[in-house]
Enzyme design. Structure first.
Site, short mmCIF file in Angstrom:
data_model
loop_
_atom_site.label_atom_id
_atom_site.label_comp_id
_atom_site.label_asym_id
_atom_site.label_seq_id
_atom_site.Cartn_x
_atom_site.Cartn_y
_atom_site.Cartn_z
N CYS A 2 1.01 -1.20 -0.08
CA CYS A 2 -0.13 0.09 -0.08
C CYS A 2 1.08 1.20 -0.05
O CYS A 2 2.00 1.23 0.05
CB CYS A 2 -0.84 -0.06 0.99
SG CYS A 2 -1.66 -1.56 1.53
N ARG A 27 4.18 0.16 -6.29
CA ARG A 27 4.01 -0.59 -5.33
C ARG A 27 2.85 -1.54 -5.31
O ARG A 27 2.73 -2.92 -4.77
CB ARG A 27 3.93 0.03 -3.85
CG ARG A 27 5.00 0.95 -3.74
CD ARG A 27 4.54 2.10 -2.67
NE ARG A 27 4.35 1.81 -1.26
CZ ARG A 27 5.29 1.81 -0.54
NH1 ARG A 27 6.28 2.59 -0.63
NH2 ARG A 27 5.03 1.47 0.86
N TRP A 74 -3.38 -2.59 -1.19
CA TRP A 74 -3.22 -3.59 -1.62
C TRP A 74 -3.89 -4.90 -0.70
O TRP A 74 -3.31 -4.92 0.39
CB TRP A 74 -1.54 -4.04 -1.96
CG TRP A 74 -1.43 -5.50 -2.74
CD1 TRP A 74 -1.87 -6.82 -2.16
CD2 TRP A 74 -0.76 -5.59 -3.86
NE1 TRP A 74 -1.47 -7.66 -3.15
CE2 TRP A 74 -1.00 -7.07 -4.11
CE3 TRP A 74 -0.28 -4.84 -4.83
CZ2 TRP A 74 -0.42 -7.58 -5.48
CZ3 TRP A 74 0.14 -5.43 -5.87
CH2 TRP A 74 0.01 -6.84 -6.15
N ASN A 98 -0.66 1.13 6.19
CA ASN A 98 0.43 0.18 5.52
C ASN A 98 0.73 -1.05 6.47
O ASN A 98 1.26 -0.88 7.52
CB ASN A 98 1.72 0.72 4.80
CG ASN A 98 1.30 1.76 3.82
OD1 ASN A 98 0.20 1.83 3.46
ND2 ASN A 98 2.31 2.39 3.55
N GLY A 99 0.81 -2.23 5.95
CA GLY A 99 1.39 -3.35 6.92
C GLY A 99 0.26 -4.02 7.50
O GLY A 99 -0.88 -4.03 6.95
N GLU A 480 24.47 -18.28 2.53
CA GLU A 480 24.07 -16.82 2.07
C GLU A 480 24.80 -15.94 2.61
O GLU A 480 25.38 -14.82 1.94
CB GLU A 480 22.52 -16.92 2.26
CG GLU A 480 21.86 -15.38 2.03
CD GLU A 480 22.41 -14.82 0.65
OE1 GLU A 480 22.67 -15.28 -0.32
OE2 GLU A 480 22.02 -13.74 0.25
N LYS A 484 27.10 -13.29 0.69
CA LYS A 484 27.13 -11.74 1.15
C LYS A 484 28.28 -11.13 1.61
O LYS A 484 28.58 -10.03 0.84
CB LYS A 484 26.17 -11.44 2.15
CG LYS A 484 24.71 -11.53 1.71
CD LYS A 484 23.99 -10.42 0.88
CE LYS A 484 24.03 -10.87 -0.58
NZ LYS A 484 23.09 -11.53 -1.11
N HIS A 503 34.55 -32.73 9.49
CA HIS A 503 35.09 -33.77 8.05
C HIS A 503 36.08 -33.04 7.26
O HIS A 503 36.07 -33.27 6.17
CB HIS A 503 33.73 -34.11 7.43
CG HIS A 503 32.73 -35.09 8.26
ND1 HIS A 503 33.18 -36.47 8.62
CD2 HIS A 503 31.99 -34.68 8.75
CE1 HIS A 503 32.10 -36.91 9.34
NE2 HIS A 503 31.10 -35.84 9.38
N LYS A 603 24.24 -6.67 -11.52
CA LYS A 603 23.08 -6.98 -11.00
C LYS A 603 22.25 -7.94 -11.82
O LYS A 603 21.66 -8.95 -11.10
CB LYS A 603 22.11 -5.63 -10.91
CG LYS A 603 20.87 -5.85 -10.10
CD LYS A 603 21.02 -6.09 -8.73
CE LYS A 603 19.78 -6.47 -7.84
NZ LYS A 603 19.95 -7.25 -6.55
O1 M6R Z 1 18.43 -11.86 -10.83
P1 M6R Z 1 18.83 -13.39 -10.09
O2 M6R Z 1 17.96 -13.44 -8.92
O3 M6R Z 1 18.46 -14.23 -11.19
O4 M6R Z 1 20.30 -13.45 -9.95
C1 M6R Z 1 20.93 -14.44 -9.43
C2 M6R Z 1 22.12 -14.21 -8.72
O5 M6R Z 1 23.13 -13.43 -9.92
C3 M6R Z 1 22.16 -13.11 -7.73
O6 M6R Z 1 21.45 -13.54 -6.66
C4 M6R Z 1 23.44 -12.91 -7.16
O7 M6R Z 1 24.28 -14.05 -6.38
C5 M6R Z 1 23.40 -11.82 -6.08
N1 M6R Z 1 24.56 -10.70 -6.37
C6 M6R Z 1 23.88 -12.12 -4.69
O8 M6R Z 1 23.69 -11.01 -4.07
#
Ligand code: M6R
Length: 608
Positions: A2, A27, A74, A98-99, A480, A484, A503, A603
């Site tokens: 929203c 949004r 929404w 919102n929320g 993950e 990161k 191991h 990206k």
């Molecule tokens: O756009 P996608 O989710 O398909 O992208 C996949 C990966 O390239 C993406 O998650 C990448 O690993 C990021 N930089 C991780 O932070």
């Protein structure tokens, strides 16, 4: 989740409210409305569907009021009808929201028992009645809002106007964002600076837990303890760009902090808040009960979301899952049984390897479902079914909010599959959904632990290698966290299953090696504790991420402890993702790295 706009203007403001709301259309919404003070009385105009329907009504019966609030909704609690559209009102006030108000059922029962009559199916209306009930006890509008806010659970933003108060607007935020816009003898409220771009570029962002009392000349801010606080105004670029950084230094920080809101928005798309059941917003070309195997394929962070989803599909739906990195899957020549399901996950929807995996699966006569953030992307267009994540544009190269929105969709799909396969009872489904509804609030809690993480980041920035450990869904989450950290700080990091430590990787451990352990209170907690002790015995520098007081329970020396809220174990991955993201972010900031555009990364990876 929203959009909110509020205006204390000098002339008629109804169309300005709509103008602000138009900036929030990205949004997503399915109804809209405004409430304006006309001669001191609250007049509401609301419409189903898009803003043009609301505009048509406003043209038919123009409003002259100079103070008001507007909203794009929404649908969460209740259908997208005019009656459920915001603002919601009583004889004393109107409110936009919102929320999610998690405890709306209890509050509604309490208020109904006092004889208050509800006109909609929404959770928002409890806020209107709660504040009204307090005003009926002779509190001022400001006192009533101050007394009502601590009674509301969840992640939300609110905007109020009051009958007879042509120079008063009150806003509040917890989890979901809210900003104040400063005009010349005018004042504004908006769920982001974009909404206010047509009117002002001078913005004050409320901090989490803040609320604000506005008149045309001033803004008074209060924190969650109702203490007066100062908040700085700043110039924003929102007018020039589609998305801006708000009051954050980097897009990544902004996106990390948006998570309570976007997880809530995504949940609202998949859950019927009224019944507490998962309700998929699309039909399926297959029957979960007849699916023999679910294949999942994706890259990077999206792949790790899929790894977590695998635990949920297997546990909650007893559905066998096979998961592959897309760049491997596309050439693996995996045999697939026609009529089974392939799930591809992608933020951008343009990742070349994931697209190739999708096309291979289609050739193998799979039903292809995609979990994507960009609905117009190639992956979305080529899929049989699109399960959208509603994370909004993600600009930082390091994926954060897209990841937790992918988890949101995967959790809902796993519950839907579990129900269809007769594995989950109605009661268990409701229990799980209740846990999911609490996630935005828990994520907002986890975001409060930024200060100890900043201190830890200074230590981690000296390391050359970092190990992340976890069990169950915390294992992919450990990977993950490591991904990161390495992608934005360039520190070498690995994520391991805690039970795998002995191991091999245990050979690496000495006092120079930070070992970050994800230890939610889940069925494997005691085993994780044993692994922590193995690390301690070899002098590793332990960072414990676990429930409050976990350090005392584990009884080892630690480099740092990051306390997470207590929660049921099923969906701890959402909450424990937050410290992993913040650790990477602050370490990269301390090291002076380019957080939003790390070296060598793009990206959207549209090449092999
Ligand atoms: O756009 P996608 O989710 O398909 O992208 C996949 C990966 O390239 C993406 O998650 C990448 O690993 C990021 N930089 C991780 O932070």
């Amino acid at each position: 989740m929203c959009g909110i706009v509020g205006i204390l203007g000098r002339e008629a403001i109804a169309f300005d409210l709509v103008e602000g709301l138009k900036r929030l259309e990205y949004r997503g919404y399915d109804s809209a409305g405004v409430a304006v003070l006309e001669g001191g009385e609250i007049t509401r105009v609301r419409a189903e569907g898009k803003l043009k329907n609301l505009e048509a009504k406003l043209r038919e019966a123009p409003l002259s009021g100079r103070a008001g609030i507007g909203h794009t909704r929404w649908a969460t609690h209740g259908k997208p009808t005019e009656n459920n559209a915001h603002p919601h009102a009583t004889e004393r006030l109107a409110v936009v929201h919102n929320g999610i108000i998690e405890n709306f059922r209890e509050l509604r029962e309490e208020l109904q028992a006092e004889g208050r009559v509800f006109a909609s199916e929404t959770d928002t209306e409890v806020v209107a009645h709660l504040v009204t009930a307090l005003m009926d006890k002779q509190m001022s509008a400001e006192e009533a809002v101050a007394a009502a806010l601590p009674r509301l659970h969840g992640a939300f933003a609110l905007g109020f106007v009051f009958r007879g108060e042509d120079n008063l607007l009150i806003g509040a935020r917890r989890g979901a964002p809210l900003a104040v816009g400063h005009g010349d003898g005018e004042m504004y409220l908006g769920s982001d600076a974009l909404a206010l771009a047509p009117f002002t570029d001078t913005i004050t962002y409320l901090e989490d837990g803040d609320w604000v009392v506005l008149n045309r000349a001033s803004a008074r801010y209060f924190n969650e303890k109702n203490q007066p606080v100062k908040r700085k105004a700043q110039k924003t670029q929102a007018g020039a760009f589609l998305v801006d950084k708000g009051n954050h230094r980097h897009f990544m920080a902004k996106e990390i902090h948006e998570q309570p809101e976007v997880i809530g928005r995504t949940l609202a798309h998949y859950i019927d808040m009224g019944t507490g059941e998962v309700r998929l917003p699309f039909g399926l070309p297959f029957d979960w009960a007849k699916v023999g195997r679910l294949s999942i394929s994706a890259c990077g962070t999206a792949y790790l979301a899929g790894q977590i989803g695998k635990y949920w599909f297997e546990r909650l739906a007893r559905l066998p899952v096979e998961i592959d990195i897309a760049s491997e899957f596309r050439y693996r020549e995996a045999p697939m049984t026609p009529g089974d399901v392939m799930l591809v996950i992608s933020q951008s929807g343009e990742t070349a390897d994931t697209l190739a995996a999708l096309r291979y699966a289609k050739d193998q006569k799979q039903h292809v479902m995609s979990v994507v953030n960009v609905p117009t992307s190639t992956i979305a267009r080529e899929s049989h079914v699109v399960a959208g994540t509603l994370a909004g544009p993600e600009i930082g190269v390091a994926s954060t909010k897209a990841f937790t929105c992918q988890l949101t969709v995967l959790a809902c799909l796993a519950i839907a599959a579990g129900r269809a396969r007769g594995v989950l009872s109605g009661r268990r489904e409701k229990e799980l959904v209740t846990q999911l509804i609490a996630i935005p609030g828990l994520v907002a809690e986890a975001l409060k632990h930024e200060a100890p993480i900043e201190a830890l980041a200074r230590e981690l920035s000296k390391a050359t290698d970092v190990l992340y450990l976890g069990r169950g869904t915390s294992f992919p989450l450990a990977m993950e966290g490591a991904l990161k950290l390495k992608e934005i700080s360039y520190i070498h990091a690995e994520g391991y299953a805690a039970g795998e430590l002995k191991h091999g990787p245990i050979a690496l451990i000495d006092e120079t090696m930070p070992v970050i352990v994800m230890a939610p209170r889940d069925p494997w907690f005691e085993k994780t504790v044993s692994n922590v002790q193995e690390v301690a015995a070899r002098g590793g520098a332990i960072v414990l991420i676990g429930p409050e007081g976990v350090g005392r329970e584990v009884a080892v020396d630690t480099l740092a402890e990051i306390a997470m809220p207590e929660m049921a174990p099923d969906f701890s991955a959402f909450v424990y993702a937050i410290p992993a993201q913040l650790i990477a972010y602050h370490t990269a900031v301390v090291m002076g790295k380019d957080v939003d555009q790390p070296r060598n990364l793009a990206k959207s990876v549209t090449v092999e």
